[in-house]
Scaffold this active site. Structure first.
Site, PDB file in Angstrom:
ATOM      1  N   GLY A 222      74.515 -27.849  62.873  1.00 47.49           N
ATOM      2  CA  GLY A 222      74.420 -26.398  62.960  1.00 47.49           C
ATOM      3  C   GLY A 222      75.390 -25.844  63.982  1.00 47.49           C
ATOM      4  CG  ASP A 252      79.713 -28.048  50.386  1.00 51.78           C
ATOM      5  OD1 ASP A 252      79.035 -29.068  50.634  1.00 51.78           O
ATOM      6  OD2 ASP A 252      79.249 -27.039  49.828  1.00 51.78           O
TER       7      ASP A 252
END
Length: 315
Positions: A222, A252
């Protein structure tokens, strides 16, 4: 060339709203449709950086045809495997403060014949590939060991494998020794069966997954940063982000940056963090181009801050 495999691709429709009120008729201030699915997003980020990529995915119905067309418009060669079902459509609602509400469809059921066709297409299209990136959840019809079979077949063909999945599919694939796995904090915690409160907790969990078979672990933590654990040791990197607009596809983009930079070592980790930081500052699931990257905002170190707390939303 990097080949990506997305067993459950999607069309991603994003609507930006002035506010989200349950039960109301809402008018979007902006909207867009992008080819989606984790592996597809990796291909989009690689293509945006000017590298060649081939996207293998099951495609069905008019949604699948539109997805193939959009891939072509992004400069991605689509290796679509025809299926009887229709490709799913996912919805993301974005509020002005960056809050996202996502509705992900289940997707079609894949038959045994379609599953084998997917594996055969990967084998046929992987010649000359530097990496195969296998990404996302498995659709209905594919057993948890499907990724394990893909990893085993690809290794027999001499191709390196990056695996970004979770749950039973991840655990089943570990004995086949994927070259790198890319869990986020929640997926890492699920894999080891306990909550993770600090970067040190994440480091220990990543080391355990290496003991179970992963050759290296690239963990997204995160807002705290990213952690790379590989045979040569552990590295940590974080980046300054001025404002988060959308985190859809940021992980991604990170994997694309990592693989494009060689897939090992501190330089590749820095590229991963730079791509992820750029992606969260773009709308929807837009993938960053080289012009969006700010390597100067990235700090990479071999001194892992084990006492650094993970953000609450990542626990």
């Amino acid at each position: 060339m990097i080949l990506t495999v997305t067993p459950n691709p999607s069309l991603d429709r994003t609507y930006e709203l002035p506010g989200l009120t349950r039960g109301a008729v809402l008018r979007a201030t902006a909207d867009r449709v992008d080819p989606g699915g984790k592996g597809v997003n990796v291909s989009r980020a690689i293509a945006a950086a000017g590298h060649r990529t081939v996207a293998v995915a099951p495609l069905g119905g008019p949604e699948g045809a539109l997805l193939a067309r959009l891939l072509g418009e992004h400069g991605i060669e689509a290796a679509g495997v025809p299926i009887a079902g229709s490709t799913r459509v996912n919805i993301t609602l974005v509020e002005p403060d960056g809050t996202l509400t996502k509705v992900n469809a289940t997707g079609p059921e894949i038959t045994a014949a379609e599953a084998e066709s997917l594996l055969n297409t990967v084998r046929a299209r992987s010649a000359g590939a530097d990496w195969i990136a296998c990404c996302g959840s498995l659709p209905r019809g594919l057993p948890p060991r499907w990724y394990a079979e893909l990893v085993a077949r690809s290794h027999r063909a001499g191709v390196r494998i990056a695996l970004d999945t979770s749950g039973a599919a991840l655990l089943a694939a570990l004995p086949e020794r994927p070259d790198v796995i890319k869990p986020n904090t929640q997926e890492l915690a699920e894999a080891v069966g306990r909550p993770l409160a600090t970067v040190g907790d994440a480091l220990k969990a990543a080391q355990e997954l290496c003991e179970l078979g992963a050759r290296s672990v690239l963990a997204s933590l995160g807002a705290s940063g990213q952690l790379l654990v590989e045979p040569s040791g552990a590295h940590f990197a974080a980046a300054r982000v001025d404002a988060v607009r959308s985190d859809v596809g940021a992980g991604d983009a990170s994997l694309a940056g990592f693989l494009s930079a060689g897939g090992t070592g501190r330089a590749a980790l820095g590229a991963a963090v730079a791509h992820g930081a750029a992606a969260v500052q773009l709308p929807g699931s837009v993938m960053p181009t080289p012009a969006d990257l700010d390597p100067s905002a990235v700090v990479t170190t071999a001194d892992v801050p084990v006492d650094l707390a993970l953000p609450e939303q990542a626990l």
